[in-house]
Design a protein around this motif. Structure first.
Motif, PDB file in Angstrom:
ATOM      1  N   LEU A 131      -3.654   4.575   8.221  1.00 33.89           N
ATOM      2  CA  LEU A 131      -4.030   4.759   6.827  1.00 33.89           C
ATOM      3  C   LEU A 131      -2.972   4.113   5.945  1.00 33.89           C
ATOM      4  CD1 LEU A 131      -5.277   8.444   6.870  1.00 33.89           C
ATOM      5  CD2 LEU A 131      -6.628   6.479   6.157  1.00 33.89           C
ATOM      6  N   THR A 132      -3.430   3.416   4.914  1.00 31.83           N
ATOM      7  CA  THR A 132      -2.506   2.765   3.986  1.00 31.83           C
ATOM      8  C   THR A 132      -2.776   3.261   2.571  1.00 31.83           C
ATOM      9  OG1 THR A 132      -2.281   0.764   5.341  1.00 31.83           O
ATOM     10  CG2 THR A 132      -1.775   0.565   3.003  1.00 31.83           C
ATOM     11  N   VAL A 133      -1.720   3.710   1.905  1.00 30.00           N
ATOM     12  CA  VAL A 133      -1.832   4.115   0.508  1.00 30.00           C
ATOM     13  C   VAL A 133      -1.128   3.084  -0.357  1.00 30.00           C
ATOM     14  CG1 VAL A 133       0.252   5.578   0.584  1.00 30.00           C
ATOM     15  CG2 VAL A 133      -1.483   5.980  -1.171  1.00 30.00           C
ATOM     16  N   SER A 134      -1.769   2.703  -1.447  1.00 31.42           N
ATOM     17  CA  SER A 134      -1.161   1.790  -2.417  1.00 31.42           C
ATOM     18  C   SER A 134      -1.348   2.370  -3.810  1.00 31.42           C
ATOM     19  CB  SER A 134      -1.783   0.388  -2.318  1.00 31.42           C
ATOM     20  OG  SER A 134      -3.189   0.447  -2.472  1.00 31.42           O
ATOM     21  N   PHE A 135      -0.424   2.071  -4.703  1.00 32.70           N
ATOM     22  CA  PHE A 135      -0.480   2.649  -6.049  1.00 32.70           C
ATOM     23  C   PHE A 135       0.538   1.942  -6.934  1.00 32.70           C
ATOM     24  CE2 PHE A 135       2.306   4.990  -3.264  1.00 32.70           C
ATOM     25  CZ  PHE A 135       3.483   5.146  -3.984  1.00 32.70           C
ATOM     26  N   TRP A 136       0.344   2.109  -8.231  1.00 34.39           N
ATOM     27  CA  TRP A 136       1.300   1.640  -9.228  1.00 34.39           C
ATOM     28  C   TRP A 136       2.064   2.843  -9.770  1.00 34.39           C
ATOM     29  CZ3 TRP A 136       2.345  -3.375 -10.776  1.00 34.39           C
ATOM     30  CH2 TRP A 136       1.476  -4.356 -10.298  1.00 34.39           C
ATOM     31  N   VAL A 137       3.369   2.695  -9.888  1.00 35.70           N
ATOM     32  CA  VAL A 137       4.205   3.801 -10.353  1.00 35.70           C
ATOM     33  C   VAL A 137       5.218   3.290 -11.371  1.00 35.70           C
ATOM     34  CG1 VAL A 137       5.917   3.530  -8.502  1.00 35.70           C
ATOM     35  CG2 VAL A 137       5.607   5.776  -9.591  1.00 35.70           C
ATOM     36  N   LYS A 138       5.535   4.161 -12.316  1.00 37.88           N
ATOM     37  CA  LYS A 138       6.558   3.864 -13.322  1.00 37.88           C
ATOM     38  C   LYS A 138       7.363   5.140 -13.526  1.00 37.88           C
ATOM     39  CE  LYS A 138       7.038   2.691 -18.254  1.00 37.88           C
ATOM     40  NZ  LYS A 138       6.309   2.274 -19.483  1.00 37.88           N
TER      41      LYS A 138
END
Length: 403
Positions: free
Chosen positions: A160-167
């Protein structure tokens, strides 16, 4: 050499002249096959594609990963404890005495990536020295019947791969965890916020788990958790980067404490969890599709504003009990509970808003597609008579079927 006699006529090759496997990838020069060479009428069919382990559509296991839907509220302050949904749908806050927070649906998003919303956590009271059992984070839970294609618990289990944008204003190491409650198993991975107050895209791949199958039902079988802070109960061991029986001390090792300063904020958007070892582009869905998926778990049916908003037809069971039944916009996960606000004159009965006011409702019975609720105070009428039921300013009716 030249021909003796007549030159043979040209004869095109047919499929029968080309044996299986005679043309290999090594014999095809890069760039020689272009779009125009591929028949537009579905010459490449699904049976000719291999290695795709997740559905071609809805590959993102996460619901509302672009943070567009926020039925409950767009901002909630003074968050200090509990496992509670506050703003953005399907993203639950879990917190135990680690600072005070305001959570909001924000318009601060990475530039040029197609997002319009993010989830923001804003620290309003700091806690620089967490107790052992303190924690803070955001998670989403998933039904087991939606995860069977992951083949967990078998030799063919997939990554499983999780991707996201974070600041974040806080740089350093953050932990993302997958928790599997059916067999009480867990795995964690980390990402690093490199630059303060800057949107960064992160990707974490979790290995397959060949132990413990997932229940094929509408209960929770997987949880994706974004840790934002944790006490030593969750950080004193060795980070568990392969699937194993859950040990709390190994869950959030190395996690920074974002609650250590009231200047700290944390934003996230574009959350995608998918089968495989690499991240694909974020799967944007039409907003009506995202809303329908969210309403399986929580439906805001009516919310009063400056003017009365209709709820449905109300009839008198007897002189002091009035009953309302409504049909839900989508099939909910389970028979929902009733969620209402309670306050003086939040609801009314009558024509065009009515003048027969009351304060709240009580659930009578519910199914996945319809709900009946009643009022037994403040109103009076004649058994069998009916009229309109309204939500006034401050009043709302919602239905909850969250995991």
């Amino acid at each position: 050499m030249g021909y003796l006699g007549y030159k043979p006529a040209d004869k095109p090759l047919t499929a029968a002249d080309i044996t299986d496997s005679i043309i290999t990838s090594a014999k095809i020069v890069d760039g020689t096959i272009v779009n125009a060479d591929i028949n537009a009428s579905a010459a490449i069919v699904s049976t000719k594609l291999s290695g795709i382990t997740s559905p071609a559509g809805f590959r993102n296991i996460v619901i509302n990963g672009d943070m567009q839907i926020a039925q409950r509220s767009t901002s909630v302050a003074s968050i200090t404890s509990g496992d509670t949904y506050h703003t953005v749908d399907r993203f639950q806050t879990f917190i135990n005495s680690l600072g005070t927070w305001t959570q909001s649906k924000s318009t601060d998003v990475p530039t040029g990536e197609g997002f319009s919303s993010s989830l923001k956590m804003d620290c309003t009271t700091a806690d620089a020295s967490p107790s052992a059992g303190d924690y803070l984070g955001i998670n989403q839970m998933f039904e087991g019947q939606n995860l069977q294609y992951l083949k967990k618990g078998t030799a063919n289990a997939v990554s499983l791969t999780v991707s996201f944008w974070v600041k974040s204003t806080k740089t350093g190491t953050f932990v993302v965890q997958l928790y599997e409650p059916d067999n009480d198993r867990s795995v964690s991975g980390t990402y690093t916020v490199i630059t303060t107050n800057t949107w960064e895209k992160k990707t974490i791949t979790f290995p397959p788990d060949t132990t413990g199958t997932l229940a094929n039902d509408n209960g929770e079988s997987l949880r994706l958790r974004f840790w934002l802070g944790a006490g030593t109960n969750f950080t004193s061991g060795t980070l568990n980067t392969t699937w194993a029986s859950r040990t709390d001390a190994n869950i959030a090792v190395g996690q920074v404490n974002i609650a250590d300063n009231t200047a700290n904020d944390w934003y996230v958007t574009g959350v995608q969890l998918e089968a495989g070892t690499s991240a694909t582009d974020f799967e944007f869905l039409p907003i009506d599709v995202s809303l329908d998926r969210c309403q399986r778990y929580y439906t805001l049916f009516t919310e009063g504003s400056g003017t009365e908003i209709p709820i449905g037809m109300m009839s008198f069971y007897n002189s002091s009990i009035s009953v309302t039944s409504v049909h839900l916009p989508t099939l909910m996960r389970v028979n929902p509970t009733l969620v209402t606000t309670s306050g003086t004159n939040f609801y009314s009965f009558g024509v065009n808003g009515g003048t027969d006011f009351f304060d709240n409702f009580t659930l009578s019975r519910s199914s996945k597609l319809s709900v009946t609720f009643f009022n037994s105070a403040n109103v009076s009428g004649t058994a069998g008579h009916g009229g309109d039921c309204w939500a006034n300013a401050g009043g709302s009716v919602a239905f909850n079927a969250e995991l």
